[in-house]
Enzyme design. Structure first.
Site, PDB file in Angstrom:
ATOM      1  N   ASP A 144       0.847  -1.188   0.000  1.00 25.92           N
ATOM      2  CA  ASP A 144       0.000   0.000   0.000  1.00 25.92           C
ATOM      3  C   ASP A 144       0.891   1.250   0.000  1.00 25.92           C
ATOM      4  O   ASP A 144       1.881   1.319   0.737  1.00 25.92           O
ATOM      5  CB  ASP A 144      -0.926  -0.005   1.223  1.00 25.92           C
ATOM      6  CG  ASP A 144      -2.084   0.964   1.075  1.00 25.92           C
ATOM      7  OD1 ASP A 144      -3.229   0.515   0.933  1.00 25.92           O
ATOM      8  OD2 ASP A 144      -1.834   2.194   1.087  1.00 25.92           O
ATOM      9  N   ILE A 145       0.519   2.241  -0.799  1.00 26.55           N
ATOM     10  CA  ILE A 145       1.341   3.447  -0.945  1.00 26.55           C
ATOM     11  C   ILE A 145       1.297   4.315   0.318  1.00 26.55           C
ATOM     12  O   ILE A 145       2.188   5.140   0.547  1.00 26.55           O
ATOM     13  CB  ILE A 145       0.868   4.254  -2.183  1.00 26.55           C
ATOM     14  CG1 ILE A 145       1.974   5.181  -2.672  1.00 26.55           C
ATOM     15  CG2 ILE A 145      -0.408   5.023  -1.907  1.00 26.55           C
ATOM     16  CD1 ILE A 145       1.706   5.771  -4.051  1.00 26.55           C
ATOM     17  N   ASN A 188     -12.859  -3.093   2.404  1.00 28.12           N
ATOM     18  CA  ASN A 188     -13.769  -1.961   2.435  1.00 28.12           C
ATOM     19  C   ASN A 188     -14.666  -2.035   1.197  1.00 28.12           C
ATOM     20  O   ASN A 188     -14.174  -2.285   0.089  1.00 28.12           O
ATOM     21  CB  ASN A 188     -12.980  -0.645   2.426  1.00 28.12           C
ATOM     22  CG  ASN A 188     -12.165  -0.466   3.696  1.00 28.12           C
ATOM     23  OD1 ASN A 188     -12.607  -0.848   4.776  1.00 28.12           O
ATOM     24  ND2 ASN A 188     -10.975   0.102   3.573  1.00 28.12           N
ATOM     25  N   HIS A 192     -10.070  -5.310  -3.380  1.00 25.76           N
ATOM     26  CA  HIS A 192      -8.754  -5.522  -2.758  1.00 25.76           C
ATOM     27  C   HIS A 192      -8.935  -5.918  -1.304  1.00 25.76           C
ATOM     28  O   HIS A 192      -9.799  -5.417  -0.596  1.00 25.76           O
ATOM     29  CB  HIS A 192      -7.873  -4.279  -2.873  1.00 25.76           C
ATOM     30  CG  HIS A 192      -8.528  -3.002  -2.466  1.00 25.76           C
ATOM     31  ND1 HIS A 192      -9.426  -2.346  -3.278  1.00 25.76           N
ATOM     32  CD2 HIS A 192      -8.434  -2.255  -1.344  1.00 25.76           C
ATOM     33  CE1 HIS A 192      -9.848  -1.253  -2.662  1.00 25.76           C
ATOM     34  NE2 HIS A 192      -9.264  -1.180  -1.473  1.00 25.76           N
TER      35      HIS A 192
HETATM   36  P1  AMP Z   1      -9.737   1.391   0.076  1.00 26.60           P
HETATM   37  O1  AMP Z   1      -9.878   2.700   0.813  1.00 26.60           O
HETATM   38  O2  AMP Z   1     -10.162   0.191   0.844  1.00 26.60           O
HETATM   39  O3  AMP Z   1     -10.388   1.463  -1.298  1.00 26.60           O
HETATM   40  O4  AMP Z   1      -8.190   1.186  -0.129  1.00 26.60           O
HETATM   41  C1  AMP Z   1      -7.462   1.724  -1.192  1.00 26.60           C
HETATM   42  C2  AMP Z   1      -6.014   1.646  -0.801  1.00 26.60           C
HETATM   43  O5  AMP Z   1      -5.231   1.830  -1.956  1.00 26.60           O
HETATM   44  C3  AMP Z   1      -5.587   2.712   0.213  1.00 26.60           C
HETATM   45  O6  AMP Z   1      -5.071   2.086   1.385  1.00 26.60           O
HETATM   46  C4  AMP Z   1      -4.527   3.507  -0.541  1.00 26.60           C
HETATM   47  O7  AMP Z   1      -3.464   3.938   0.283  1.00 26.60           O
HETATM   48  C5  AMP Z   1      -4.072   2.502  -1.595  1.00 26.60           C
HETATM   49  N1  AMP Z   1      -3.518   3.093  -2.810  1.00 26.60           N
HETATM   50  C6  AMP Z   1      -4.019   4.112  -3.529  1.00 26.60           C
HETATM   51  N2  AMP Z   1      -3.236   4.357  -4.586  1.00 26.60           N
HETATM   52  C7  AMP Z   1      -2.216   3.471  -4.532  1.00 26.60           C
HETATM   53  C8  AMP Z   1      -1.071   3.209  -5.344  1.00 26.60           C
HETATM   54  N3  AMP Z   1      -0.808   3.939  -6.440  1.00 26.60           N
HETATM   55  N4  AMP Z   1      -0.230   2.227  -4.972  1.00 26.60           N
HETATM   56  C9  AMP Z   1      -0.474   1.493  -3.865  1.00 26.60           C
HETATM   57  N5  AMP Z   1      -1.544   1.672  -3.066  1.00 26.60           N
HETATM   58  C10 AMP Z   1      -2.394   2.658  -3.393  1.00 26.60           C
END
Ligand code: AMP
Ligand code: ZN
Length: 115
Positions: free
Chosen positions: A31-32, A88, A101
């Site tokens: 996760d970023i 989520n 995810h």
């Molecule tokens: P959600 O809020 O459950 O939809 O989770 C989305 C997740 O994706 C969050 O924890 C973000 O930090 C992560 N995210 C968003 N963009 C990226 C990216 N480019 N690379 C890795 N993780 C990401």
């Protein structure tokens, strides 16, 4: 693949990410914006916007997501102290990226209920 999906672009290598696992069905990456010392996302290669879009034909795929998550939790050393899997879903669920995810979060104690 969905053309305007961030995670489909990550799977395709069009957007960089730190890969943790890949096979023909499942991809995992860091996760970023990690919410804990370990925060890895496990996603199906097939684009499903959320878990409710999964159908009977996806039963093995959903199972595989969990098994890959277990493998990652093991490799990251999370088994002994415990960890959390999170999916989520939708706006009330706090979903921000609409490609299914599974969050693998661990490395610190967590509270309940979630905010
Ligand atoms: P959600 O809020 O459950 O939809 O989770 C989305 C997740 O994706 C969050 O924890 C973000 O930090 C992560 N995210 C968003 N963009 C990226 C990216 N480019 N690379 C890795 N993780 C990401
Ligand atoms: Zn996608």
């Amino acid at each position: 693949m969905s053309d305007d999906c961030l995670f489909c672009k990550i799977i395709a290598g069009e957007i960089p990410a730190t890969e943790v696992y890949r096979d023909e069905d499942v991809f995992a990456f860091e996760d970023i914006s990690p919410a804990a010392p370990t925060h890895t996302l496990v996603i199906p290669v097939k684009h499903l916007k959320d878990v409710t879009e999964a159908q009977e034909e996806d039963d093995a795929l959903l199972g595989k997501l969990m098994l890959v998550a277990n493998k990652i939790a093991t490799e990251k050393g999370l088994i002994e102290d415990g960890f959390r899997y999170v999916i989520n879903t939708g706006s009330h669920g706090g979903q921000t990226v609409y490609h299914l995810h599974l969050h693998v979060i661990g490395g610190r104690a967590m509270s309940w209920p979630p905010g």
